[in-house]
Write a protein that holds these residues in place. Structure first.
Motif, mmCIF file in Angstrom:
data_model
loop_
_atom_site.group_PDB
_atom_site.id
_atom_site.type_symbol
_atom_site.label_atom_id
_atom_site.label_comp_id
_atom_site.label_asym_id
_atom_site.label_seq_id
_atom_site.Cartn_x
_atom_site.Cartn_y
_atom_site.Cartn_z
ATOM 1 N N GLN A 148 7.160 12.932 0.014
ATOM 2 C CA GLN A 148 7.463 11.544 0.820
ATOM 3 C C GLN A 148 6.329 10.615 1.076
ATOM 4 O OE1 GLN A 148 8.402 12.030 5.067
ATOM 5 N NE2 GLN A 148 10.183 11.273 4.685
ATOM 6 N N ILE A 149 6.560 9.246 0.726
ATOM 7 C CA ILE A 149 5.605 8.502 0.794
ATOM 8 C C ILE A 149 5.996 7.333 1.698
ATOM 9 C CG2 ILE A 149 4.867 8.784 -1.525
ATOM 10 C CD1 ILE A 149 6.445 6.310 -2.339
ATOM 11 N N THR A 150 4.880 6.664 2.162
ATOM 12 C CA THR A 150 5.008 5.467 2.868
ATOM 13 C C THR A 150 4.736 4.017 2.329
ATOM 14 O OG1 THR A 150 4.545 6.926 4.882
ATOM 15 C CG2 THR A 150 4.250 4.385 5.448
ATOM 16 N N LEU A 151 5.565 3.334 2.432
ATOM 17 C CA LEU A 151 5.394 2.002 1.880
ATOM 18 C C LEU A 151 4.815 1.141 2.821
ATOM 19 C CD1 LEU A 151 8.389 1.737 -0.691
ATOM 20 C CD2 LEU A 151 5.937 2.539 -1.127
ATOM 21 N N GLU A 152 3.742 0.252 2.770
ATOM 22 C CA GLU A 152 3.149 -0.390 3.885
ATOM 23 C C GLU A 152 2.779 -2.017 3.222
ATOM 24 O OE1 GLU A 152 -0.852 0.060 5.659
ATOM 25 O OE2 GLU A 152 0.409 1.443 6.744
ATOM 26 N N VAL A 197 0.747 -1.209 -0.114
ATOM 27 C CA VAL A 197 -0.013 -0.085 0.128
ATOM 28 C C VAL A 197 0.789 1.256 -0.023
ATOM 29 C CG1 VAL A 197 -1.591 1.241 1.260
ATOM 30 C CG2 VAL A 197 -1.734 -1.351 1.100
ATOM 31 N N ILE A 198 0.835 2.313 -0.832
ATOM 32 C CA ILE A 198 1.353 3.433 -1.014
ATOM 33 C C ILE A 198 0.554 4.532 -0.551
ATOM 34 C CG2 ILE A 198 2.479 5.022 -2.402
ATOM 35 C CD1 ILE A 198 2.280 1.547 -3.534
ATOM 36 N N ARG A 199 0.977 5.173 0.775
ATOM 37 C CA ARG A 199 0.442 6.435 1.232
ATOM 38 C C ARG A 199 1.236 7.624 1.104
ATOM 39 N NH1 ARG A 199 -3.431 5.010 5.201
ATOM 40 N NH2 ARG A 199 -3.627 2.759 5.643
ATOM 41 N N ASP A 200 0.577 8.597 1.267
ATOM 42 C CA ASP A 200 1.156 10.131 1.322
ATOM 43 C C ASP A 200 1.525 10.272 2.562
ATOM 44 O OD1 ASP A 200 1.364 12.802 1.764
ATOM 45 O OD2 ASP A 200 0.666 13.272 -0.204
ATOM 46 N N THR A 201 2.770 10.453 2.961
ATOM 47 C CA THR A 201 3.459 10.398 4.264
ATOM 48 C C THR A 201 2.526 11.743 5.229
ATOM 49 O OG1 THR A 201 5.248 9.355 3.766
ATOM 50 C CG2 THR A 201 5.169 10.480 6.097
ATOM 51 N N ALA A 202 2.436 12.674 4.406
ATOM 52 C CA ALA A 202 1.980 13.866 5.098
ATOM 53 C C ALA A 202 0.446 13.758 5.475
ATOM 54 C CB ALA A 202 2.248 15.160 4.225
ATOM 55 N N THR A 203 -0.387 13.309 4.710
ATOM 56 C CA THR A 203 -1.707 13.038 4.948
ATOM 57 C C THR A 203 -2.230 11.723 5.385
ATOM 58 O OG1 THR A 203 -2.359 12.520 2.731
ATOM 59 C CG2 THR A 203 -2.358 14.868 3.146
#
Length: 333
Positions: free
Chosen positions: A154-158, A98-104
């Motif tokens: 910046q993204i978060t990989l989960e 899952v790819i998330r926007d780290t800021a939001t």
């Protein structure tokens, strides 16, 4: 795979490439005094692209490199020559990421198929050369467009583990031991709670060269849905499993109540988890004699009317083959 090599959550910084500048060039050639504008366009900046790879099981390759920058587009040149595009950067991730926007913390998209590609950051467009701006009233424009700058984020990989069967149970229920018996996986096994801190995967060899994937999920505690213990850190891994195998030890004070607590934690985290196929296995059954087992079986037939159950022992091997058969049947109904 050792526990330390299983990385399922990582933040990375991305920057796409700048677009190249358009060229301001006037054509000059022997015997052609005023050839007019012929400046070419700039190339586009490189994209940042996320790509699914079925051969990856973890995000460990992002552990030591977390900054990625695509190439810049080349500038345009004479004779209407367009500059080369900047090099794209591919981030290969395991299926189920899952790819998330780290800021939001907003989910941008999920990668679930092999070779699936998603452009996460587009490179800047190249500027147009001066030949685009020629007109009857301005036949020798001496200006062109600059390239559009790239973007940064910046993204978060989960990672949510993709497995056919997920092991669900309280800490120290014998999940790691069962995984080590049914597969070639070598999870850490010890006589204390939270021995397993990250999911372990193993391939179960079944009859006629058939196989399926089993995941040992860290133990659930009461209140996990609210983030207690390891909380959401491991509950998300259960979302991707086709079948849930609830493991409850035979020496539990109240098997039905333990099952109800586990079920309630899953429901509070995500009610859709209750739609998955379920099977209950009573582990550590080697400590029961036949008479006690029959008494427990009679009680459980009252409490577990809608869910199949069976007794197993990872140590003696009792019921393990039957468990494989039942899981295979659930997966292929």
């Amino acid at each position: 795979m050792t526990e330390g090599n299983f990385v399922d959550y990582v933040k990375v910084h991305l920057a796409s490439g700048n677009g190249g500048k358009g060229s301001v060039h006037l054509h000059r050639e022997k015997y052609i005094a005023k050839g007019g504008p012929d400046g070419g366009d700039g190339g586009r900046g490189g994209h940042i692209i996320v790509k699914g790879n079925k051969n990856l099981w973890t995000l460990i390759h992002f552990k030591f490199k977390r900054h990625f920058k695509a190439g810049h587009g080349e500038h345009g040149s004479k004779n209407r020559s367009t500059g080369a595009d900047g090099g794209d950067v591919y981030l290969e991730v395991p299926l189920g990421t899952v790819i998330r926007d780290t800021a939001t913390n907003k989910i941008l998209f999920e990668i679930t198929e092999d070779q699936e590609e998603k452009v996460i950051l587009e490179g800047g467009k190249g500027g147009r050369g001066n030949w685009h701006f020629k007109s009857p009233t301005n036949q020798t424009p001496r200006y062109a467009q600059p390239g559009i700058p790239g973007q940064e984020t910046q993204i978060t990989l989960e990672l949510k583990v993709l497995a056919d069967v997920g092991l669900v149970g309280f800490p120290n229920a014998g999940k790691s031991t069962l995984l080590s018996v049914m597969t070639s996986a070598k999870p850490k096994i010890a006589d204390y709670e939270f021995t397993t801190l990250k999911p372990n995967l193993g391939i179960v060899q079944h009859r006629d060269f058939k196989s399926f994937v089993m995941a040992d999920i860290p133990g659930i505690i009461e209140g996990a849905a609210e983030g207690k213990g390891l909380g959401h850190y491991f509950l998300r891994h259960i979302e991707r499993n086709a079948t849930l195998l609830f493991l409850i030890p035979a020496d539990s004070k109240d098997i039905s109540q333990e099952y109800a607590i586990l079920l309630d934690e899953l429901r509070r985290y995500n009610p859709e988890l209750l739609d998955k196929d379920r099977l209950v296995a009573i582990s550590k059954s080697d400590m029961l004699d036949e008479e006690l087992m029959e008494e427990m079986r009679a009680e459980m037939e009252e409490d577990f009317k809608d869910v199949p159950f069976l007794f197993i022992s990872s140590v003696s091997g009792f019921g393990v083959q039957q468990l494989k058969d039942r899981l295979w049947a659930l997966l292929n109904e």
